[in-house]
Structure formats: structure tokens, C-alpha cells
Design an enzyme around this catalytic site. Structure first.
Site, PDB file in Angstrom:
ATOM      1  N   HIS A 126      -7.452  -6.060  -1.148  1.00  0.00           N
ATOM      2  CA  HIS A 126      -6.259  -5.455  -0.484  1.00  0.00           C
ATOM      3  C   HIS A 126      -5.658  -6.032   0.613  1.00  0.00           C
ATOM      4  O   HIS A 126      -5.651  -5.970   1.802  1.00  0.00           O
ATOM      5  CB  HIS A 126      -6.645  -3.982   0.159  1.00  0.00           C
ATOM      6  CG  HIS A 126      -5.460  -2.975   0.047  1.00  0.00           C
ATOM      7  ND1 HIS A 126      -4.719  -2.530  -0.904  1.00  0.00           N
ATOM      8  CD2 HIS A 126      -5.105  -2.283   1.268  1.00  0.00           C
ATOM      9  CE1 HIS A 126      -3.895  -1.694  -0.519  1.00  0.00           C
ATOM     10  NE2 HIS A 126      -4.072  -1.481   0.700  1.00  0.00           N
TER      11      HIS A 126
ATOM     12  N   ASP B 207      -8.948  -5.611  -5.804  1.00  0.00           N
ATOM     13  CA  ASP B 207      -8.624  -4.256  -4.611  1.00  0.00           C
ATOM     14  C   ASP B 207      -9.486  -3.254  -4.948  1.00  0.00           C
ATOM     15  O   ASP B 207      -9.339  -2.582  -6.012  1.00  0.00           O
ATOM     16  CB  ASP B 207      -7.175  -4.266  -4.836  1.00  0.00           C
ATOM     17  CG  ASP B 207      -6.636  -3.401  -3.610  1.00  0.00           C
ATOM     18  OD1 ASP B 207      -7.375  -2.518  -3.085  1.00  0.00           O
ATOM     19  OD2 ASP B 207      -5.461  -3.492  -3.456  1.00  0.00           O
TER      20      ASP B 207
ATOM     21  N   SER C  64       0.943  -1.098  -0.109  1.00  0.00           N
ATOM     22  CA  SER C  64      -0.048   0.017  -0.096  1.00  0.00           C
ATOM     23  C   SER C  64       0.843   1.147   0.111  1.00  0.00           C
ATOM     24  O   SER C  64       1.705   1.293  -1.015  1.00  0.00           O
ATOM     25  CB  SER C  64      -0.878  -0.105   1.379  1.00  0.00           C
ATOM     26  OG  SER C  64      -2.185   0.905   0.966  1.00  0.00           O
TER      27      SER C  64
END
Length: 630
Positions: free
Chosen positions: A341, A310, A202
Site C-alpha cells: 500500500h 497491497d 486509499s
């Protein structure tokens, strides 16, 4: 008998760090206590201690002043390296630069950095990288991004100050900058072999990419996991705001230590004033938060991972970066999973750790293990069913135009529901319409959408790449949004990525990956895929602001009643529609579950059916589409 002599007699290959080749001299010719990397079965072995590893916290002056206090920001980072580095062992670095170590924290179990005894050194290190790689002859650095944890300054949400934080440490590792310990003593990285790999999920992944596109010498490889590559695309899509107003400033607040949030408010206010929320257009604010256009600067190889489902960092982040890597011949590999995610450590743990180990061994230790001769792409087709491909998009795909047409389905395109033959498809934008209302009951006429359906497919249809919707449409207002959804209507067991956990279930059992110390182990809760049988799957989607039909930089109001051409991409996908299933394309105006900015004009929209289509990246092209009945 020294370690090397023992290992040699056991038949294990020993790689002196300077040569990184199998030693062929007689055992007695070796220095008995010379520290060395050990390779067996093609990978480095855990021959160094973990509990006795050297731990340091260091500080380095940056080249920037994020909080505008007249002082250069100081970047803090924690180092763990094998004890043998004090006796001549040269090792590479695995670095995870992050803004999260004292706030959101890292991993599925939200591990934070922790100094338990107050001596200024870490006792608990998040994630498994230290436990696993330090015993195998690596150093691990966990770096606090500017304005977070032990670093000074204020976060700027992927602006230059964030992006250059890790570069400072890489410069130090390679003798181009000065670092000090807490006592102010200069510390040199005389144990470093000159190679660094960055990894992170991320925000951490975006920091790895932002460092790589600077072209900094000494960054040899990166492993970005579900990281934003174009921050405009993280909070916008084709002129539409997809996250709440001032999101950039809000995220900066989240990652700032609570006691510093008031101090950093002026920095956040400056970002909020410059982010262009009033229009959603692309402005100069986003240039420094863009990595794709800077890929030509890269010298680092890339192992890229992303979840195809995601909905946080959406898949267009990986695809745009991947396309740029290919255009610039960057050495690369790609993993695509069916989850949301989710870190690959929690998706395909054993295979991921093995792949990551071999990747770092090849790029950072010089172990010739053949990883770059293997298929470039690993792709999860269904829960825990993985396929490999030579590249992505899958070779043989061709952009294939599928008509959105009046009349019956299955006649070379997708037919409008109902199957009468109108010239135009008319509907009204409804900013409160839910996604379920949009995609459910596709055979039923609804006032706030158009539904186009194929006949049941007669053969599988595999798409791989980025679909594009092309509409010819009019509206009775000066502005509206447009949205499109590609749907698979057919019953199947699928990864349930929309439920809690984004496709995984965290179990109570654990397994361990690496060595332990009295305060830190490498054990983590296991996971399994969350699956469910469903009657449909939302395959991909896309939106645009009609005023941005010419450019995301410039908004041009519509002339009511005038027809315009609209072309916008859906999120990239790799998906197989099975025989007997029907392909659906849903056209809407506002799309509230994709965007935080619903258009309030409630425009009446008409789509010219004979001039509208969806271009699908079909593996096998037109012939495959015809074979499937399209």
C-alpha cells in the site's frame, strides 16, 4: 517588458488560456500583462508564484444530512490558485478530497493541514500537489470529506454522504452551487476553466472514483491510487469477513475528529447494525458502496495505480474497476507496482511526477503531449525494473486449465504431495493454522492442507489476470471455509513487501518537487526498494465461505458428505515463474491471515482430484504452459 514578451523572445511557447494553442502573432500584438499558461518541452512551466498564491477556505451546503440533525451538512475545502487568476487567468483544478486531513493525515510523512497563525487559512498543505502544480497554472483544492476536519456532519464510510462530498465543490466550480467564505460572503469560481482532476490514495482514491461514477459534469479526469472500488470486497471476500466486526463503523470513528466522536456515535451505530456482520453476505448495505457497476455513468478519464502486493486494499479492487473501464471504453492508463500500500510518489518518484504532470496537462490544460499514444500499462516486474504493455491483462493471455491431480508432478498439471495416486485429497480445516505453515515445506504431507506441485519449469510461465480455483469437494459439516494459495517455489531476489514499509525504506535524505513559501515546501524524504533473497513467493490467494458457493448474497448450508462444485477467484496478478522454479497450489479451509472470520467447524474436507483444477491466465495459453512443462 511583460512576462509574455520576455518568454516569447526566449523561444518558449505561450498558451493563452482561452485558445490553448501556440501563439503565432507578433510579440507587439499581445497584451503585455495578459496572464497565460506557458508550455515548453511539451509541459506547463512554473511561471506563476507560489508564496503569493491566493489562498481561501470556502464552505458549501451539501444536499444531504449525514448526522440526521435536520440541517444539510456543510462541506469545507481549501483553495490555492495563482495570483494571476485575479487578473483574468483561467485555470483547472487538481482536487484531493480526503477524510484524513486532521487525523491520520497524508503521505509517507503523515502531513496534516495546519493553520499556523490562526487566520482561518492553511499555512501547511499536505503533499506536493500545491507546490508543484500551482506555479504551473493550476488551482489545488484539498476538500474535507463530510464529518471530518472543518466539514460538518458525520462520516459514513463510503456511503452516499461520503461519496457526494466532492461533487458539491465541482458543482460550485462550474456555477451550479453556492460557496461562501467564513464571513458568509458568496464566492464565485470565475477563475476556473471548467475542468477538474481528482487524485488521492486509499480512501481519497475511493472518493475520486465515487465522484466520477456520478457522471458529474466538469470532472474531467481522476487519478485513483490504491483505492477501494467495492467496499464489500474491502471487508469481505466471497462471504467471508476479512476485517473485524463493525469495521465500517470503526473506520468512521478513526477519521472523525476526536471531539466529535461521541456526537457521531449514533451514525456509527446505525452502520454497525446494518452491515450484516452476522452472515458476511452481500446485502443492500453495500450497494451504495459499490463503484464498479456505476462505471457506465463516467465521463472522466482514469490514470489508475495499484500495488500488486497491497494487502490493505487488495488488487481485486483495481482489477474489477479496470475491467469495467475497458468494457465501457473509458480512456485510461494503468500502473502496477511490486509494493504493498505505497504511493507511486514513494515508489517511482521522478517518473511518476513527470507522468502525472503530462496527464494533467493533457486532460486539464489541453496540451497535446502524446501521452495517450504511449503504452497503456506500466508494470514493475522486479525492484525498479519496469515494463510497458499495450494493455492489461497482457494481450495474448488465455485462460488455461491446470489440473490438480494425483500422481507424479509435471504430467499436464500439478501433482498432490505425496505422489501416490489417491482418488481424493483429504484434510481437516484448522482455523489457527498460520500462513507460513500452509506454504512452507511443500513436499511434506500435513494434516490441515493439500499441497500440489509442478515439476521444475523448463521455460518461463507468465500469468496476467485473475486466476480461478475450481474444486469438487465434500465436507462433514454444514459449513466450512475454503482457501487457496498460488506459490512460486524458487530462490530469487524480490521486493520484500511483507516487511515494514510494504516494500520501501524511507531514507533521511530529501528531494524537492515544486516551489516553497515561508511555511510550506515541496521537499520529501526519499525512498528505496526493500529487497531480499527468498526461497519462495506467495503469488496470490483467495478464500470463500462454502455456504456462498452459489452467490455472495445467499448462504446455503452444506449437506454433510455431499459433493459440491466450488469456484472462486484468487487476487489478480501479473507474475513470471522462472525456469527451474516450481508452481505450488495450496488448498486449505480457514485462512486466518487473510480473514478475521475463521470457521470454527473444523470440518473434514475431501477434494475430488480428477475434478479439480486451477485456471491460470497464461500469456501464450496452453502452448506456453506445455513449453514450461505443465
Amino acid at each position: 517588458m511583460g512576462r509574455i514578451s520576455r518568454l516569447w523572445r526566449a523561444g518558449i511557447a505561450v498558451l493563452p488560456v482561452a485558445a490553448l494553442a501556440v501563439v503565432g502573432a507578433a510579440p507587439q500584438a499581445l497584451a503585455i500583462d495578459t496572464p497565460a499558461i506557458v508550455v515548453q518541452d511539451g509541459v506547463t512551466q512554473p511561471v506563476f508564484g507560489y508564496a503569493d498564491a491566493i489562498r481561501e477556505r470556502l464552505f458549501i451546503d451539501s444536499t444531504f444530512d449525514s448526522d440526521k440533525d435536520g440541517l444539510r451538512d456543510i462541506i469545507a475545502f481549501d483553495v490555492m490558485r495563482p495570483k494571476a487568476t485575479a487578473n483574468g487567468l483561467k485555470v483547472p483544478v487538481v482536487m484531493d478530497a480526503s477524510p484524513y486531513y486532521s487525523t491520520v493525515c497524508r503521505g509517507n510523512e503523515s502531513e496534516c493541514k495546519a493553520d499556523l497563525d490562526g487566520d482561518g487559512l492553511l499555512d501547511k498543505w499536505p503533499l506536493f500537489y500545491d507546490n508543484y502544480f500551482v506555479p504551473r497554472g493550476y488551482a489545488v483544492i484539498l476538500l474535507d470529506m463530510v464529518g471530518t476536519n472543518n466539514s460538518t456532519g458525520c462520516p459514513t464510510t463510503n456511503a452516499n454522504e461520503d461519496n457526494l462530498s466532492a461533487k458539491q465543490a465541482i458543482n460550485w466550480l462550474n456555477g451550479r452551487a453556492t460557496a461562501r467564505n467564513a464571513a458568509g460572503q458568496v464566492v464565485k469560481a470565475d477563475w476556473h476553466n471548467g475542468k477538474t482532476g481528482m487524485i488521492g490514495k486509499s480512501y481519497d482514491g475511493s472518493l475520486a472514483m465515487s465522484t466520477a461514477v456520478t457522471g458529474v459534469k466538469g470532472l474531467t479526469t481522476i487519478v485513483p491510487i490504491s483505492g477501494p472500488t467495492e467496499y464489500y470486497d474491502y471487508v469481505r471476500s466471497n462471504g467471508v469477513i476479512t476485517r473485524g466486526n463493525s469495521y465500517v463503523a470503526s473506520l468512521a470513528n478513526t477519521v472523525t475528529n476526536p471531539e466529535r466522536r461521541d456526537y457521531c456515535k449514533p451514525t456509527r451505530d446505525a452502520m454497525a447494525a446494518a452491515d450484516g456482520d452476522e452472515t458476511g453476505d452481500y446485502t443492500s448495505f453495500w450497494n451504495e458502496r459499490s463503484y464498479v457497476k456505476k462505471v457506465p455513468n463516467m465521463t472522466a478519464s482514469v490514470l489508475l495505480y495499484h500495488g500488486l502486493n497491497d494487502d490493505n486494499v487488495r488488487p481485486d479492487h483495481f482489477s474489477k474497476f479496470w475491467y469495467a473501464l475497458a468494457e465501457n471504453n473509458v480512456p485510461r492508463k494503468l500502473w502496477l507496482s511490486q509494493e504493498g500500500h505505497v504511493d507511486p510518489f514513494d515508489s517511482r518518484r521522478a517518473v511518476w511526477v513527470n507522468t502525472l504532470h503530462r496527464w494533467f496537462d493533457f486532460w486539464l490544460q489541453g496540451v497535446q503531449n502524446g501521452i495517450m499514444e504511449e503504452p497503456r500499462v506500466d508494470l514493475e516486474r522486479s525492484a525498479d525494473v519496469w515494463e510497458t504493455y499495450a494493455d492489461w491483462p497482457v494481450p495474448g493471455k488465455a485462460e488455461t486449465e491446470i489440473l490438480l491431480q494425483p500422481g507424479t508432478t509435471g504430467a499436464g498439471g500439478l501433482g498432490l504431495v505425496p505422489t501416490a495416486k489417491p482418488v481424493n485429497g483429504a484434510f481437516q480445516d484448522n482455523p489457527t493454522q498460520s500462513q507460513n505453515t500452509m506454504i512452507l515445506n511443500p513436499d511434506t504431507v500435513q494434516p490441515n492442507r493439500l499441497a500440489f506441485l509442478s515439476a521444475p519449469l523448463t521455460a518461463p510461465l507468465h500469468i496476467s489476470g485473475t486466476p480461478v480455483v475450481q474444486l469438487r469437494a465434500t465436507a462433514d459439516q454444514t459449513d466450512t471455509n475454503l482457501g487457496a494459495i498460488l506459490v512460486d517455489y524458487g530462490t530469487a531476489e524480490r521486493v520484500n513487501h511483507r516487511a515494514s514499509g510494504e516494500g520501501i525504506i524511507t531514507l533521511e535524505t530529501s528531494d524537492c518537487w515544486g516551489e516553497t513559501s515561508p511555511t510550506d515546501d515541496g521537499c520529501y524524504k526519499q525512498t528505496q526498494k526493500r529487497v531480499a533473497t527468498s526461497d519462495l513467493e506467495l503469488v496470490t490467494k483467495g478464500i470463500m465461505d462454502a455456504q456462498n458457493r452459489q452467490s455472495i448474497r445467499i448462504a446455503v448450508p452444506l449437506v454433510p458428505g455431499e459433493a459440491y462444485n466450488y469456484s472462486f477467484p484468487l487476487l489478480p496478478e501479473d507474475y513470471v515463474f522462472e525456469p527451474g522454479h516450481r508452481i505450488g497450489v495450496i488448498i486449505v479451509g480457514s485462512y486466518s491471515q487473510y480473514s478475521s472470520q475463521a470457521d470454527q467447524t473444523r470440518a473434514n474436507i475431501e477434494v475430488a482430484l480428477k475434478s479439480s483444477n486451477i485456471v491460470l491466465p497464461v500469456v501464450g495459453g496452453t502452448a506456453a504452459a506445455h513449453a514450461a512443462g505443465l
